[in-house]
Design an enzyme around this catalytic site. Structure first.
Site, PDB file in Angstrom:
ATOM      1  N   ASP A 216      -4.822   5.188  18.438  1.00  0.00           N
ATOM      2  CA  ASP A 216      -5.402   4.942  17.108  1.00  0.00           C
ATOM      3  C   ASP A 216      -5.811   3.478  16.965  1.00  0.00           C
ATOM      4  O   ASP A 216      -5.472   2.816  15.978  1.00  0.00           O
ATOM      5  CB  ASP A 216      -4.403   5.333  16.020  1.00  0.00           C
TER       6      ASP A 216
ATOM      7  N   VAL B  90       4.451   0.866   1.976  1.00  0.00           N
ATOM      8  CA  VAL B  90       4.739  -0.377   2.695  1.00  0.00           C
ATOM      9  C   VAL B  90       4.905  -1.512   1.699  1.00  0.00           C
ATOM     10  O   VAL B  90       4.074  -1.701   0.810  1.00  0.00           O
ATOM     11  CB  VAL B  90       3.625  -0.719   3.703  1.00  0.00           C
TER      12      VAL B  90
ATOM     13  N   LYS C 124       8.374  -0.532   5.889  1.00  0.00           N
ATOM     14  CA  LYS C 124       7.632   0.734   5.880  1.00  0.00           C
ATOM     15  C   LYS C 124       8.603   1.839   5.490  1.00  0.00           C
ATOM     16  O   LYS C 124       9.389   2.311   6.303  1.00  0.00           O
ATOM     17  CB  LYS C 124       7.018   0.995   7.255  1.00  0.00           C
TER      18      LYS C 124
ATOM     19  N   GLY D 250       0.823  -1.200   0.000  1.00  0.00           N
ATOM     20  CA  GLY D 250       0.000   0.000   0.000  1.00  0.00           C
ATOM     21  C   GLY D 250       0.854   1.245   0.000  1.00  0.00           C
ATOM     22  O   GLY D 250       2.071   1.193   0.215  1.00  0.00           O
TER      23      GLY D 250
ATOM     24  N   GLY E  16       0.732   5.628   1.027  1.00  0.00           N
ATOM     25  CA  GLY E  16       0.037   6.748   1.641  1.00  0.00           C
ATOM     26  C   GLY E  16       0.742   8.051   1.349  1.00  0.00           C
ATOM     27  O   GLY E  16       1.600   8.134   0.463  1.00  0.00           O
ATOM     28  N   THR E  17       0.390   9.076   2.101  1.00  0.00           N
ATOM     29  CA  THR E  17       0.943  10.408   1.862  1.00  0.00           C
ATOM     30  C   THR E  17       2.440  10.455   2.122  1.00  0.00           C
ATOM     31  O   THR E  17       3.196  11.051   1.352  1.00  0.00           O
ATOM     32  CB  THR E  17       0.241  11.432   2.776  1.00  0.00           C
ATOM     33  N   TYR E  18       2.873   9.821   3.196  1.00  0.00           N
ATOM     34  CA  TYR E  18       4.270   9.906   3.594  1.00  0.00           C
ATOM     35  C   TYR E  18       5.044   8.604   3.431  1.00  0.00           C
ATOM     36  O   TYR E  18       6.268   8.619   3.468  1.00  0.00           O
ATOM     37  CB  TYR E  18       4.370  10.339   5.067  1.00  0.00           C
TER      38      TYR E  18
END
Length: 451
Positions: A242, A135, A150, A128, A130-132
């Site tokens: 979270d 993985v 990561k 996957g 993401g913004t930053y």
């Protein structure tokens, strides 16, 4: 010299006796040394010219061995035969250092083996993006084990994201069977790569795979593992902040592990002020939804209650799309809070501004009928408006709901899996695939929340 030959001949023709190897070697050594001493004292043997090879052999024969030497040799393996290049790589051919390694030396040694180097790991599949961070599923060349890589992109003007720094600083000190392990950290000019143990599923995928209909025994096993890992964190004053099914990783054995500590915080004192922009909306407690920035470990316990309900029913408890809708769903089920159920709530400006209708609380059993009486009691103890009244993770572990798991689950070492006990096993889920556990496939990413 003739005496020596006669002695060796007598030894070779002697009948074996029922004694240990150590005793035989000790007797042989003693007799050999006595004979050598007598030969030197008598002076009857004429010295003879020996070749260099025979001189070396004689020196070896004259060497005295203590019982300590013999025991050391007897304790060694028959033949190790490690490759020389491997020994050189690990520097095993050098004698041990008289002092403990310094931190710098220890880091250098790990670097020589391959830790901290990107080339030590092979990227396999992208899980996957993401913004930053991105993985990847990967493999370690050192151990051949699968890992999760990561990879966090570093912006030169900003440096490493604070979430990454926070995650590394916390995870390096957390060693628990129900917390994901951080194996390695690789820092380059362009990226920061965190190397985790690989678990190819999570609780959300598990629920999807069994048709959102879990065996209630499995619900109990997963819930116990979640509380076990969380109690370990809370005991060390660490809040996860979270919790959600996507952040609870599961392996093929059924071991559940807390992951994604990017929003986690080390809490020094209960009154410390934090940001209220944390926790996925569905699992966010009402005090945080109403703007509270002063909280402690109970922030995680509300999310635990939401996850328990979701496992038992197969659907999220409060799936709101906005803060107002989320609060509306909470109040409709648990009743609109009052000064009696939540002291001080009427003084919260956000609560007054929303002007919610006066809802009456509904019985949880009618919404989660598959939970038994003890399960409903546990759920009720977690979903309380007043944060300090919520049951702690440590207390929840000792709740009667888990009594059927036995006493031994409470006596395990932190790093021991509950599945090391033969009485702890997953059972068949009654969902459409009817399996206790099976990997949900090798397809798309298991989650986006890891970023």
């Amino acid at each position: 010299m003739n005496k020596m030959k006669n002695f060796k001949r007598r030894l070779s023709l002697s009948v074996p006796r029922p004694e240990t190897i150590e005793e035989s070697l000790a007797e042989f050594t003693e007799q050999f040394n006595q004979l050598h001493t007598q030969t030197n004292e008598d002076g009857t043997d004429e010295p003879e010219q020996l070749s260099p090879g025979m001189q070396y052999q004689q020196r070896q024969n004259q060497r005295r061995f203590s019982m300590e030497d013999l025991n050391k040799r007897l304790s060694l393996p028959m033949d190790i035969r490690l490759p020389q290049e491997f020994l050189q790589k690990l520097q095993l051919e050098n004698p041990g250092l008289p002092k403990p390694l310094t931190r710098m030396s220890r880091r250098a040694s790990l670097s020589d083996i391959g830790f901290g180097k990107l080339e030590t790991y092979v990227k396999l599949d992208k899980l996957g993006e993401g913004t930053y961070a991105t993985v990847f599923k990967g493999r370690s060349k050192l151990t051949e084990n699968l890992v999760a890589l990561k990879e966090i992109r570093l912006e030169h003007e900003e440096g490493a994201p604070c979430t990454a720094i926070r995650e590394v600083s916390l995870l390096k000190d957390l060693k628990h069977a129900n917390i994901v392990t951080l194996h390695d950290l690789i820092h380059t000019d362009r990226s920061l790569t965190l190397v985790f143990e690989y678990l190819d599923s999570d609780l959300k995928q598990y629920l999807d795979h069994c048709g959102n209909l879990m065996n209630m025994h499995n619900v109990k096993i997963f819930m116990f593992q979640l509380l076990r890992g969380l109690a370990y964190c809370h005991h060390r004053k660490i809040l996860h902040r979270d919790l959600k099914p996507q952040n609870l990783l599961i392996n093929e054995r059924g071991e559940l592990k807390l992951a994604d500590f990017g929003l986690a915080r080390a809490k020094s004192v209960p009154t410390k002020t934090y940001s209220n922009e944390v926790v996925t909306l569905w699992y966010r407690p009402p005090d945080v939804l109403l703007g509270s920035t002063e909280y402690s470990t109970p922030i995680d316990m509300w999310g635990v209650g939401c996850i328990l309900y979701e496992m038992a029913t197969g659907k999220p408890l409060f799936p709101g799309s906005t803060v107002k809708e989320e609060l509306h769903l909470i109040f409709r089920l648990l009743g609109t809070p009052t000064e009696e159920s939540w002291p001080g709530v009427t003084s919260i400006s956000e609560f007054r501004a929303y002007n919610f209708p006066r809802y009456l609380p509904q019985p949880l059993l009618s919404h989660a009928p598959r939970l038994d009486t003890e399960g409903i009691n546990l759920l009720s103890s977690l979903l309380l408006y007043e944060s300090k009244s919520r049951m702690s993770a440590e207390a929840a572990l000792n709740h009667p709901y888990f009594q059927s798991l036995g006493d031994r689950v409470h006596q395990l070492h932190d790093t021991a899996s509950i599945f090391s006990l033969k009485e702890i096993q997953l059972q068949k889920d009654p969902g459409y695939r009817g399996l206790a556990f099976q990997h949900p496939g090798r397809g798309k990413s298991r989650r986006q929340s890891i970023f």
